[in-house]
Design a protein around this motif. Sequence first.
Motif, mmCIF file in Angstrom:
data_model
loop_
_atom_site.group_PDB
_atom_site.id
_atom_site.type_symbol
_atom_site.label_atom_id
_atom_site.label_comp_id
_atom_site.label_asym_id
_atom_site.label_seq_id
_atom_site.Cartn_x
_atom_site.Cartn_y
_atom_site.Cartn_z
ATOM 1 N N LYS A 53 -51.761 -17.607 51.043
ATOM 2 C CA LYS A 53 -51.150 -16.935 52.199
ATOM 3 C C LYS A 53 -51.433 -15.435 52.125
ATOM 4 O O LYS A 53 -51.791 -14.799 53.129
ATOM 5 N N TRP A 54 -51.297 -14.856 50.953
ATOM 6 C CA TRP A 54 -51.629 -13.441 50.785
ATOM 7 C C TRP A 54 -53.099 -13.190 51.093
ATOM 8 O O TRP A 54 -53.448 -12.189 51.719
ATOM 9 N N ALA A 55 -53.948 -14.093 50.631
ATOM 10 C CA ALA A 55 -55.383 -13.956 50.902
ATOM 11 C C ALA A 55 -55.655 -13.972 52.397
ATOM 12 O O ALA A 55 -56.412 -13.152 52.928
ATOM 13 N N SER A 56 -55.035 -14.902 53.094
ATOM 14 C CA SER A 56 -55.210 -15.000 54.545
ATOM 15 C C SER A 56 -54.748 -13.729 55.242
ATOM 16 O O SER A 56 -55.373 -13.274 56.210
ATOM 17 N N ASP A 57 -53.666 -13.134 54.755
ATOM 18 C CA ASP A 57 -53.161 -11.886 55.343
ATOM 19 C C ASP A 57 -54.160 -10.742 55.194
ATOM 20 O O ASP A 57 -54.126 -9.784 55.969
ATOM 21 N N LEU A 58 -55.048 -10.844 54.202
ATOM 22 C CA LEU A 58 -56.077 -9.819 53.988
ATOM 23 C C LEU A 58 -57.403 -10.220 54.633
ATOM 24 O O LEU A 58 -58.454 -9.645 54.333
ATOM 25 N N ASN A 59 -57.346 -11.229 55.502
ATOM 26 C CA ASN A 59 -58.510 -11.707 56.257
ATOM 27 C C ASN A 59 -59.500 -12.536 55.445
ATOM 28 O O ASN A 59 -60.626 -12.768 55.882
ATOM 29 N N TYR A 60 -59.100 -13.001 54.261
ATOM 30 C CA TYR A 60 -59.932 -13.966 53.547
ATOM 31 C C TYR A 60 -59.883 -15.304 54.275
ATOM 32 O O TYR A 60 -58.811 -15.761 54.677
ATOM 33 N N GLY A 95 -56.218 -21.577 56.928
ATOM 34 C CA GLY A 95 -57.491 -21.250 57.571
ATOM 35 C C GLY A 95 -58.588 -20.896 56.594
ATOM 36 O O GLY A 95 -59.517 -20.155 56.937
ATOM 37 N N ILE A 96 -58.503 -21.430 55.378
ATOM 38 C CA ILE A 96 -59.441 -21.096 54.313
ATOM 39 C C ILE A 96 -60.281 -22.318 53.951
ATOM 40 O O ILE A 96 -59.737 -23.388 53.673
ATOM 41 N N LYS A 97 -61.594 -22.146 53.955
ATOM 42 C CA LYS A 97 -62.498 -23.205 53.518
ATOM 43 C C LYS A 97 -62.972 -22.920 52.090
ATOM 44 O O LYS A 97 -62.896 -21.789 51.618
ATOM 45 N N THR A 469 -53.558 -19.417 68.444
ATOM 46 C CA THR A 469 -52.707 -18.569 67.630
ATOM 47 C C THR A 469 -52.886 -18.892 66.161
ATOM 48 O O THR A 469 -53.348 -19.950 65.794
ATOM 49 N N LYS A 470 -52.476 -17.932 65.334
ATOM 50 C CA LYS A 470 -52.510 -18.123 63.890
ATOM 51 C C LYS A 470 -51.335 -17.384 63.287
ATOM 52 O O LYS A 470 -51.157 -16.202 63.490
ATOM 53 N N ASN A 471 -50.516 -18.128 62.527
ATOM 54 C CA ASN A 471 -49.326 -17.539 61.929
ATOM 55 C C ASN A 471 -48.460 -16.827 62.967
ATOM 56 O O ASN A 471 -47.962 -15.745 62.750
#
Length: 479
Positions: A53-60, A95-97, A469-471
Amino acid sequence: MTVAQRWKESQAWEWYNRSGWRQGCNFLPSTAANQLEMFSSELDSDTIHRELKWASDLNYNAVRVFLHNLLYKKDGKRDFFEKIEHFLSIADRHGIKTMLVLFDGCWDPLPEYPIPADKKHVYSRVHNSRWVQAPGRKILEMANSTEQEMLLKPYVTSVVSHFGNDSRILLIDLFNEPDSTNGDFYGTKGKRIPTTREAYGKELSPGEKYDAVSNLIPRIFHWARSVGPIEVPLTVAIYGNDYNHKMVLRNKLHDWYLSHSDVISFHNYQAFNKGMQKQVEFLLSSDQYGNRPIICSEYMSRTTGSTFSPILGYLYSKNIWAFNWGLVAGRMQTQYPWDSWNRIYKIEPDPWHHDVLFPNGTPYSREEELYFHTYRQQERGMDQETQYSKNNIFKAPSANITKQGERRNIITHQGVIFSPRIFTFTVESQLYAAKVEACIAFSVVGSLSLVALLQARFRAKSPTGKMLTKNKQTVLSDH
């Protein structure tokens, strides 16, 4: 049995364009010291969920994850695959592959599983003190033997056939740095600090290891392709300072990787102007290996000058995916430099070597955090003549990019920074029409003046007319 062939260039580009831009990291949860700990016993779902989740927040939107043949052998296919499936489901929720790595030539050449008690503790303040190779030295020494094939082929074919058509998988990296000498760690080069002295001399000599993996790599590729066509590409990355003054590969094995991988991948921990740019230019200009997508699957070591800025933006501008090493500082201890095996660190280094976040999710660098949200806009370039207005429309660029180094131009406004946390949405690899109403966006004039009032309503519709939408936030990216 049909043996699949290397992908054609057109197939590689179709896959790459369909996948969209990927900002990734080499991921291990902070509670694990190596890939065995990550997948042994119960998967640490809470930690993985929180950190992704933290990674996704940083656009990973991508991670590179290491597997191990001992997990397959000892836990059995069903149990091991259930853990991988569980991880993929968590990553997919954010949203991470995932890029899966099957083997690794780095660090401890004598892996044991289940992990014995004396290998469960980490060496204090030592970089990657418990990472293990896959396969270990003993299997490598069984060069071209039937026994080696019996131990490794089922693992390779099972993983590739099971996950090779999984939409959550980006690609499969067959072997990480296979011929790594490990000279300063498990080899016989240099000295060790007292806590790492026991590792000295456990690795094969450089020549022995090179010969062993030179025999094994072609077999692994053959086993992987023997399952038939799959939906994701296979690769093995070149790494290290592998070029002479004429920019010719010194290592014939690395030449083999480039000539047989579906897509080109490489590792580089040099500063932008001391090696990274030169390597990228070499790969982009080389006709020898074909016109194929390029992926940087390892970079970013602050102590060697390999930093997010400007490298991440540069790779983005060249349409090269970028995977830095590390996310959350933890048991892997990769915030400490490589030389922590050879010199004592009494306190945490500044700057950190790898990693992005403290264990509580706080960014190590606020400047890096901002850069994650702005590098795309900076690299796209701003059209001086573009007048940003209430009715400005962002049009979909062509997704048919067929040459690395091309970067799609997106209409933006000079001097305005749009945070991807707010302005991002995805539909496959197309960027669709969006209507933006905005008041004052963030701008800086000179060194002191600051306007920080942002009120935006972003409405994005797909071809079906559905809101994306996302989050709970409407989001603008390159997918």
